[in-house]
Design a protein around this motif. Structure first.
Motif, PDB file in Angstrom:
ATOM      1  N   GLY A 143     -36.717 -12.058  -7.528  1.00  0.00           N
ATOM      2  CA  GLY A 143     -37.158 -13.156  -6.683  1.00  0.00           C
ATOM      3  C   GLY A 143     -38.307 -12.737  -5.791  1.00  0.00           C
ATOM      4  O   GLY A 143     -39.285 -13.480  -5.602  1.00  0.00           O
ATOM      5  N   TYR A 144     -38.212 -11.553  -5.226  1.00  0.00           N
ATOM      6  CA  TYR A 144     -39.264 -11.015  -4.362  1.00  0.00           C
ATOM      7  C   TYR A 144     -40.585 -10.886  -5.121  1.00  0.00           C
ATOM      8  O   TYR A 144     -41.653 -11.288  -4.640  1.00  0.00           O
ATOM      9  CB  TYR A 144     -38.793  -9.663  -3.836  1.00  0.00           C
ATOM     10  CG  TYR A 144     -39.786  -8.898  -3.005  1.00  0.00           C
ATOM     11  CD1 TYR A 144     -40.239  -9.386  -1.786  1.00  0.00           C
ATOM     12  CD2 TYR A 144     -40.252  -7.643  -3.423  1.00  0.00           C
ATOM     13  CE1 TYR A 144     -41.129  -8.661  -1.006  1.00  0.00           C
ATOM     14  CE2 TYR A 144     -41.146  -6.915  -2.658  1.00  0.00           C
ATOM     15  CZ  TYR A 144     -41.581  -7.439  -1.456  1.00  0.00           C
ATOM     16  OH  TYR A 144     -42.466  -6.715  -0.694  1.00  0.00           O
ATOM     17  N   LYS A 145     -40.510 -10.354  -6.351  1.00  0.00           N
ATOM     18  CA  LYS A 145     -41.725 -10.165  -7.149  1.00  0.00           C
ATOM     19  C   LYS A 145     -42.318 -11.501  -7.589  1.00  0.00           C
ATOM     20  O   LYS A 145     -43.546 -11.659  -7.640  1.00  0.00           O
ATOM     21  CB  LYS A 145     -41.422  -9.265  -8.359  1.00  0.00           C
ATOM     22  CG  LYS A 145     -41.176  -7.808  -7.995  1.00  0.00           C
ATOM     23  CD  LYS A 145     -40.953  -6.954  -9.231  1.00  0.00           C
ATOM     24  CE  LYS A 145     -40.835  -5.482  -8.870  1.00  0.00           C
ATOM     25  NZ  LYS A 145     -42.098  -4.912  -8.350  1.00  0.00           N
ATOM     26  N   LEU A 146     -41.474 -12.459  -7.933  1.00  0.00           N
ATOM     27  CA  LEU A 146     -41.977 -13.789  -8.302  1.00  0.00           C
ATOM     28  C   LEU A 146     -42.755 -14.409  -7.143  1.00  0.00           C
ATOM     29  O   LEU A 146     -43.837 -14.989  -7.322  1.00  0.00           O
ATOM     30  CB  LEU A 146     -40.808 -14.694  -8.700  1.00  0.00           C
ATOM     31  CG  LEU A 146     -40.128 -14.396 -10.041  1.00  0.00           C
ATOM     32  CD1 LEU A 146     -38.850 -15.214 -10.181  1.00  0.00           C
ATOM     33  CD2 LEU A 146     -41.070 -14.696 -11.203  1.00  0.00           C
ATOM     34  N   GLN A 147     -42.211 -14.279  -5.957  1.00  0.00           N
ATOM     35  CA  GLN A 147     -42.860 -14.853  -4.782  1.00  0.00           C
ATOM     36  C   GLN A 147     -44.187 -14.150  -4.478  1.00  0.00           C
ATOM     37  O   GLN A 147     -45.174 -14.797  -4.097  1.00  0.00           O
ATOM     38  CB  GLN A 147     -41.913 -14.763  -3.581  1.00  0.00           C
ATOM     39  CG  GLN A 147     -40.693 -15.661  -3.720  1.00  0.00           C
ATOM     40  CD  GLN A 147     -39.564 -15.253  -2.791  1.00  0.00           C
ATOM     41  OE1 GLN A 147     -39.685 -14.300  -2.040  1.00  0.00           O
ATOM     42  NE2 GLN A 147     -38.462 -15.983  -2.841  1.00  0.00           N
ATOM     43  N   LYS A 148     -44.237 -12.836  -4.674  1.00  0.00           N
ATOM     44  CA  LYS A 148     -45.472 -12.098  -4.433  1.00  0.00           C
ATOM     45  C   LYS A 148     -46.568 -12.544  -5.392  1.00  0.00           C
ATOM     46  O   LYS A 148     -47.727 -12.736  -4.989  1.00  0.00           O
ATOM     47  CB  LYS A 148     -45.234 -10.590  -4.594  1.00  0.00           C
ATOM     48  CG  LYS A 148     -44.510  -9.946  -3.431  1.00  0.00           C
ATOM     49  CD  LYS A 148     -44.413  -8.444  -3.600  1.00  0.00           C
ATOM     50  CE  LYS A 148     -45.770  -7.781  -3.492  1.00  0.00           C
ATOM     51  NZ  LYS A 148     -45.661  -6.300  -3.540  1.00  0.00           N
ATOM     52  N   LYS A 149     -46.207 -12.735  -6.654  1.00  0.00           N
ATOM     53  CA  LYS A 149     -47.209 -13.160  -7.632  1.00  0.00           C
ATOM     54  C   LYS A 149     -47.706 -14.573  -7.328  1.00  0.00           C
ATOM     55  O   LYS A 149     -48.908 -14.857  -7.424  1.00  0.00           O
ATOM     56  CB  LYS A 149     -46.632 -13.081  -9.049  1.00  0.00           C
ATOM     57  CG  LYS A 149     -46.611 -11.674  -9.642  1.00  0.00           C
ATOM     58  CD  LYS A 149     -46.137 -11.682 -11.080  1.00  0.00           C
ATOM     59  CE  LYS A 149     -46.287 -10.300 -11.715  1.00  0.00           C
ATOM     60  NZ  LYS A 149     -47.676 -10.009 -12.128  1.00  0.00           N
ATOM     61  N   ALA A 150     -46.795 -15.461  -6.964  1.00  0.00           N
ATOM     62  CA  ALA A 150     -47.193 -16.834  -6.641  1.00  0.00           C
ATOM     63  C   ALA A 150     -48.086 -16.865  -5.401  1.00  0.00           C
ATOM     64  O   ALA A 150     -49.056 -17.638  -5.324  1.00  0.00           O
ATOM     65  CB  ALA A 150     -45.958 -17.699  -6.434  1.00  0.00           C
ATOM     66  N   ALA A 151     -47.773 -15.982  -4.441  1.00  0.00           N
ATOM     67  CA  ALA A 151     -48.548 -15.954  -3.198  1.00  0.00           C
ATOM     68  C   ALA A 151     -49.985 -15.509  -3.442  1.00  0.00           C
ATOM     69  O   ALA A 151     -50.908 -15.916  -2.728  1.00  0.00           O
ATOM     70  CB  ALA A 151     -47.876 -15.026  -2.190  1.00  0.00           C
ATOM     71  N   LYS A 152     -50.209 -14.675  -4.464  1.00  0.00           N
ATOM     72  CA  LYS A 152     -51.546 -14.176  -4.750  1.00  0.00           C
ATOM     73  C   LYS A 152     -52.517 -15.285  -5.142  1.00  0.00           C
ATOM     74  O   LYS A 152     -53.729 -15.127  -4.991  1.00  0.00           O
ATOM     75  CB  LYS A 152     -51.494 -13.120  -5.856  1.00  0.00           C
ATOM     76  CG  LYS A 152     -50.932 -11.784  -5.413  1.00  0.00           C
ATOM     77  CD  LYS A 152     -50.931 -10.781  -6.554  1.00  0.00           C
ATOM     78  CE  LYS A 152     -50.367  -9.449  -6.105  1.00  0.00           C
ATOM     79  NZ  LYS A 152     -50.354  -8.449  -7.215  1.00  0.00           N
ATOM     80  N   VAL A 153     -51.989 -16.390  -5.664  1.00  0.00           N
ATOM     81  CA  VAL A 153     -52.867 -17.510  -6.055  1.00  0.00           C
ATOM     82  C   VAL A 153     -52.762 -18.654  -5.050  1.00  0.00           C
ATOM     83  O   VAL A 153     -53.126 -19.795  -5.349  1.00  0.00           O
ATOM     84  CB  VAL A 153     -52.538 -17.995  -7.482  1.00  0.00           C
ATOM     85  CG1 VAL A 153     -52.872 -16.913  -8.493  1.00  0.00           C
ATOM     86  CG2 VAL A 153     -51.069 -18.410  -7.597  1.00  0.00           C
ATOM     87  N   GLY A 154     -52.221 -18.361  -3.856  1.00  0.00           N
ATOM     88  CA  GLY A 154     -52.223 -19.342  -2.776  1.00  0.00           C
ATOM     89  C   GLY A 154     -50.993 -20.198  -2.647  1.00  0.00           C
ATOM     90  O   GLY A 154     -50.928 -21.067  -1.767  1.00  0.00           O
ATOM     91  N   PHE A 155     -49.989 -19.996  -3.507  1.00  0.00           N
ATOM     92  CA  PHE A 155     -48.761 -20.780  -3.416  1.00  0.00           C
ATOM     93  C   PHE A 155     -47.856 -20.096  -2.399  1.00  0.00           C
ATOM     94  O   PHE A 155     -46.983 -19.301  -2.741  1.00  0.00           O
ATOM     95  CB  PHE A 155     -48.094 -20.876  -4.781  1.00  0.00           C
ATOM     96  CG  PHE A 155     -46.953 -21.863  -4.826  1.00  0.00           C
ATOM     97  CD1 PHE A 155     -47.195 -23.230  -4.791  1.00  0.00           C
ATOM     98  CD2 PHE A 155     -45.637 -21.427  -4.900  1.00  0.00           C
ATOM     99  CE1 PHE A 155     -46.144 -24.144  -4.831  1.00  0.00           C
ATOM    100  CE2 PHE A 155     -44.576 -22.339  -4.941  1.00  0.00           C
ATOM    101  CZ  PHE A 155     -44.843 -23.703  -4.911  1.00  0.00           C
TER     102      PHE A 155
END
Length: 497
Positions: free
Chosen positions: A382-394
C-alpha cells in the motif's frame, strides 16, 4: 618514414644467458635505451664501453607506475618518429619483453598507429629461473599475478602462484594483507631475489605474516605461494559454494535437496528473508552473517535447479545483476551527474524506463503502478502504491488532508461495525483505514512497515515484562485481571520499554 624500433630482453640477470643476437642488436643500435640501469647485465655491458640512455629519471618525476610507462612509450615513439630512416633504435628491458612489461604493451598498441616498425626479441624471463630455482612444474597449474593490482578474487590456492613487481617492502605489505584474506597467517611462502644471478640470488621461506619483514626487496624480487588443494582454503570462494550446491543436488548427494522444486522451497525464501530482517532489527552482526548465508543458499538452490535444465546458472544471475547495476548508475559508471540521493534515484528510474524500451515494452501502455511485486506484505505494498501515484500528482497537498481522510475512513468503519454490516464489508472498511494511515508515512518520511515492526517489538517487550512480574507472584496472565496487567504495563513504560 621513421627509424625502426626493436625491443630486446635482458634476461633474469645473468649475462651468460643473453643471446648473441641480442648483444649484437644493442651494440649496433643507433641509440640504445634501457628502462632502468638497475639490472646486473648492464654493469657488464657498460664496462665493455656500451653507451645507453636510461629512463630512471622518469620514475622519480612521476607519481605512479602507469604514468611512468606512458611517458617511456611516448618518448620512444617520438625518438623513432624523428629518427633517420634506415636506422634502428633499441629498447632493452629486464627479463622477457612480453612478461610483465607495461611499456612494451603500450608500444605494441601505438607503433602501428604511428607507422613505426616494431620488432620484439625475447630474452630469458624471471619465470624460467623461478621454475628452476623454486622447483615447481607449471603444468600442475600456475598463475602469474602483478603485485600492483592484486586482489583476493584473483588468488586461486589450487594453483602455484608467482607474484611479480614486488619492488619494495610497502608493496610486500600490500601483498601480505591480500594473501591473508585467502591463506592462514602462517602459510609458508617464498621470497626470491635476483633468481639465477650468481652471487646475488637469495631465497627466503617465511610464514605469510612475516612477508613484509623480509629484507632485500627490489626490481628483481618476486613472491612464490605454493599450490594447496586443501578444501579449507576454498571455503571463502563463491566457486566452492556453487560446487557444494551442485553436489547436494546431484546423484549421490542429499536426498532431501534432490527432491526440492521451486514451489517446495518457495516459503523458505520468504522465511529466510524475514530472519535476515530480524537480525537487522536486533543489530546482531554475527547472527546476520549466518542468516545472510541461509538466504544466499536459497538463491543458489533456485539457480541450480535452472542450471540443471539448461535455462541459466548462478553466474548468469550475477552477470545480469552486474549489467543492471552499471546501466542504472550512469552517474557512477557513465557521464551523468548526481549531487544527492534524490538525483541518483531519478537516474535509476530513468534507466529503468530505458531498459523497458530496449526490451520492446510499450511504455505508453504501462501503468504508473507497474513494478510492485504482487506478493509484498499488504502494508508495504500500500505504501509503495501511494508513492508511485504521488509521483504523477495523485496526492494531497499536505498531511492535513491525509488526517481528514483517516477520520473519514474511521467513521465509515465505525458505521459498518455499529450497523452490523457483513464481514466482507467490515474487512474492506478496515482496509481503507489502514491504507489511509499508511499514506501518512510518506508525509512524515517514515516507512510504515518499520514503524509497525517497532511497535510490535515494543508490545512484545512490555508484555513479557508483565509476564515476568506475574511469574514472580506465582501467577500467569490467564489468571490475572486486566487491572493487574495494566499496572505492570505502566511500569514497563516507565522503565523505558
Amino acid at each position: 618514414m621513421s627509424a625502426a624500433l626493436t625491443v630486446v630482453g635482458l634476461g633474469s640477470g645473468d649475462a651468460d644467458q643473453l643471446t648473441l643476437g641480442i648483444i649484437k642488436k644493442m651494440k649496433h643500435a643507433a641509440t640504445l635505451y634501457v628502462r632502468t640501469l638497475d639490472h646486473p647485465v648492464l654493469n657488464d655491458l657498460q664496462q665493455e664501453g656500451l653507451e645507453m640512455t636510461s629512463f630512471d629519471a622518469i620514475y622519480e618525476s612521476k607519481s605512479s607506475f602507469p604514468e611512468v610507462y606512458e611517458e617511456i612509450a611516448s618518448q620512444l615513439i617520438e625518438a623513432a618518429r624523428t629518427g633517420a630512416v634506415g636506422t634502428e633504435i633499441v629498447y632493452a628491458v629486464p627479463g622477457h619483453p612480453m612478461v610483465a612489461e607495461a611499456s612494451v604493451r603500450l608500444l605494441k598498441e601505438r607503433c602501428p598507429q604511428q607507422g613505426i616498425s616494431l620488432r620484439i626479441m625475447g630474452g630469458e624471463s624471471f619465470l624460467d629461473e623461478a621454475f628452476i630455482r623454486l622447483g615447481f612444474d607449471p603444468i600442475e597449474g600456475f598463475q602469474l599475478l602483478d603485485a600492483s593490482s592484486l586482489n583476493p578474487e584473483l588468488v586461486q590456492p589450487q594453483l602455484h602462484t608467482l607474484i611479480g613487481q614486488v619492488y619494495d617492502v610497502f608493496t610486500a605489505s600490500d601483498v601480505k594483507l591480500c594473501l591473508m584474506e585467502v591463506y592462514p597467517d602462517d602459510y609458508p611462502v617464498y621470497v626470491g631475489h635476483a633468481l639465477g644471478v650468481q652471487g646475488q640470488e637469495v631465497i627466503h621461506k617465511v610464514p605469510l605474516h612475516e612477508l613484509d619483514r623480509t629484507p632485500g626487496y627490489g626490481n628483481l624480487s618476486l613472491i612464490y605461494v605454493p599450490k594447496n588443494t586443501d578444501d579449507t582454503l576454498r571455503r571463502r570462494s563463491f566457486a566452492r559454494l556453487h560446487e557444494i550446491v551442485n553436489i547436494l543436488r546431484s546423484p549421490g548427494g542429499c536426498p532431501w535437496d534432490q527432491e526440492q522444486t521451486h514451489q517446495s522451497i518457495r516459503k523458505n525464501l520468504i522465511e529466510e528473508t524475514y530472519e535476515v530482517i530480524e537480525t537487522i532489527d536486533e543489530d546482531d552482526p554475527d547472527h546476520m552473517k549466518e542468516e545472510l548465508g541461509d538466504l544466499l543458499l536459497q538463491i543458489m538452490l533456485h539457480s541450480q535447479m535452472e542450471e540443471e535444465i539448461g535455462t541459466f546458472n548462478v553466474y548468469d544471475v550475477i552477470e545480469g545483476l552486474n549489467d543492471k547495476l552499471i546501466f542504472r548508475h550512469p552517474h557512477v559508471f557513465g557521464d551523468n551527474q548526481a549531487e544527492d540521493a534524490n538525483e541518483a534515484l531519478q537516474n535509476w528510474e530513468q534507466m529503468k524506463a530505458e531498459e523497458k524500451k530496449r526490451k520492446g515494452q510499450d511504455v505508453q501502455k504501462a501503468s504508473v503502478l507497474d513494478g510492485i511485486p504482487r506478493d509484498l506484505p499488504a502494508l508495504m505494498k500500500g505504501y509503495k502504491l501511494q508513492k508511485k501515484a504521488a509521483k504523477v500528482g495523485f496526492d494531497w497537498d499536505n498531511v492535513e488532508g491525509v488526517f481528514a481522510k483517516i477520520e473519514e475512513e474511521l467513521s465509515e468503519l465505525k458505521e459498518a461495525v455499529q450497523q452490523g454490516h457483513d464481514a466482507e464489508a467490515r474487512k474492506l472498511e478496515l482496509g481503507d483505514v489502514l491504507f489511509a494511515t499508511a499514506n501518512v508515512a510518506r508525509f512524515i518520511d517514515t516507512d510504515p512497515e518499520e514503524a509497525l515492526a517497532a511497535t510490535n517489538r515494543k508490545f512484545v517487550a512490555r508484555f513479557q515484562f508483565i509476564e515476568d512480574r506475574l511469574r514472580e507472584q506465582g501467577k500467569t496472565p490467564a489468571d490475572s485481571s486486566v487491572d493487574e496487567m495494566e499496572q505492570f504495563w505502566q511500569q514497563a513504560k516507565k522503565a523505558g520499554l
